[in-house]
Design an enzyme around this catalytic site. Sequence first.
Site, PDB file in Angstrom:
ATOM      1  CB  SER A 181      11.920 -10.243  -6.965  1.00 11.82           C
ATOM      2  OG  SER A 181      12.638 -10.366  -8.410  1.00 11.82           O
ATOM      3  CG  HIS A 209      11.062 -10.858  -2.719  1.00 13.17           C
ATOM      4  ND1 HIS A 209      11.635  -9.982  -2.656  1.00 13.17           N
ATOM      5  CD2 HIS A 209      11.794 -11.449  -4.161  1.00 13.17           C
ATOM      6  CE1 HIS A 209      12.391  -9.699  -3.157  1.00 13.17           C
ATOM      7  NE2 HIS A 209      12.424 -10.481  -4.522  1.00 13.17           N
ATOM      8  CE  LYS A 240      15.821 -10.630  -1.978  1.00 13.60           C
ATOM      9  NZ  LYS A 240      15.610 -10.827  -3.008  1.00 13.60           N
TER      10      LYS A 240
HETATM   11  C1  LIG Z   1      17.194 -11.874  -3.828  1.00 16.99           C
HETATM   12  C2  LIG Z   1      16.381 -12.802  -4.370  1.00 16.99           C
HETATM   13  C3  LIG Z   1      17.571 -13.147  -4.469  1.00 16.99           C
HETATM   14  C4  LIG Z   1      18.805 -13.639  -4.374  1.00 16.99           C
HETATM   15  O1  LIG Z   1      19.046 -13.340  -3.284  1.00 16.99           O
HETATM   16  P1  LIG Z   1      19.991 -13.036  -1.879  1.00 16.99           P
HETATM   17  O2  LIG Z   1      20.413 -14.045  -0.430  1.00 16.99           O
HETATM   18  O3  LIG Z   1      19.938 -12.076  -1.522  1.00 16.99           O
HETATM   19  O4  LIG Z   1      22.165 -13.529  -2.533  1.00 16.99           O
HETATM   20  C5  LIG Z   1      16.988 -14.792  -5.353  1.00 16.99           C
HETATM   21  N1  LIG Z   1      15.826 -15.232  -5.191  1.00 16.99           N
HETATM   22  C6  LIG Z   1      14.977 -13.637  -5.706  1.00 16.99           C
HETATM   23  C7  LIG Z   1      13.534 -14.054  -6.414  1.00 16.99           C
HETATM   24  C8  LIG Z   1      15.436 -12.732  -4.706  1.00 16.99           C
HETATM   25  O5  LIG Z   1      14.825 -11.911  -4.858  1.00 16.99           O
END
Ligand SMILES: *Cc1c(COP(=O)(O)O)cnc(C)c1O
Length: 388
Positions: A181, A209, A240
């Site tokens: 990320s 992502h 996302k």
């Molecule tokens: C954003 C993210 C999460 C968490 O997801 P949310 O739905 O925002 O809680 C989990 N893993 C990764 C790699 C992320 O970037």
Amino acid sequence: MADPLAWIPEQLELLESLERRRSIHIRATQQGPSVDWKERELLNFSSNDYLNLAADPRLEAAACEAIQREGWGSGASPLITGRGQNQASLEVALAQFEATEAALTFASGFAANAGVIDALADRGDVILSDEKNHASIIDGTRLSKATVRVYPHRDLQYLENLLKQCSTFRRRLIVTDTLFSMDGDIAPLPELADLAEAYDAMLMVDEAHATGVFGENGRGLCEQFDVEDRVSIRVGTFSKALGGHGGFVVGSEPLIHWLVNRCRPYIFSTAPPAANAGAMLAALKIVHDEPQRRTDLLAKAKWLRGKLREIGWSLGDSESQIIPVIVGTENLAMTLSAQLHEMGMMVPGIRPPSVPDGECLLRISLSCGHTQQHLDTLVEALTELRLG
Ligand SMILES: *Cc1c(COP(=O)(O)O)cnc(C)c1O
């Protein structure tokens, strides 16, 4: 009596003196690639809304329709009475989209990761985790009673050596982000699958992502690398590229049944609202019907990476729509971010605890809603800042 929380303001002041105290702001509206920020419209290079769906009217309409049918709140956890028609339909559609037997939705991706790891590995097991995995994976390893071994980022040799030493554990679980990320680089999925098979380990990946962005059908990097049949546990998020909220897990029927019975954030948390499920059904349909969103996004990302590397910025091993401009010190990252802000662009500086000391960066994230002109504006600014 002394205030038992007196230590907190002291610690906050310490953060302040280190210039590490962070605060949250209100943004006004967010429409596609621009954001109203303190009464100024900025070009937004900070959002994970990669497919530009967060403000899509079709998601809005689907959410309203779901509210009209099911109301807003879900009232209970899914195992009690919280699982409504929209959520059930979403799980069916998601399994279909992901080409798996079954799917399960969670209140957040964070909850999914933390809960799933805890449900899969217990005392007597070992978890092997990439050092750059997301905080929610790290917290999952902390919640689990299993032994945890962290391997250096994408270091297959190191991981294999660890696996050789882990044969006496009852079970082994390898866990990794597919698209990291902060760095925008990609896990070596086929090789990880080889190792999992050779050393009898479960393989769990987090496509947070990559869902909606990579793969011919937008399923993510497991699809892109053609390893979907070799990865037994896939976590993702609606929050996302899909423009909504909540997390999910996809895999076999027995895996999903196990999670329904053993995954604490699923069991003990109220089901997400029907409106989100309705909107996410619409988002999955758009990802299926409009592949140009992801191909366009990846083409723009490739162009931008080429340009920025040409000017001499270091982008690490980024191969995606997440483009880190690695500058090193916290001071430089925050200064550059502020300068870009002045120039009308929102590009967050990323510093500890999100990255290790000395590896601070500007994190550019692209959306298919960015136009060539938006990208040109960013390149011009970063050219000027590079020379200045
Ligand atoms: C954003 C993210 C999460 C968490 O997801 P949310 O739905 O925002 O809680 C989990 N893993 C990764 C790699 C992320 O970037």
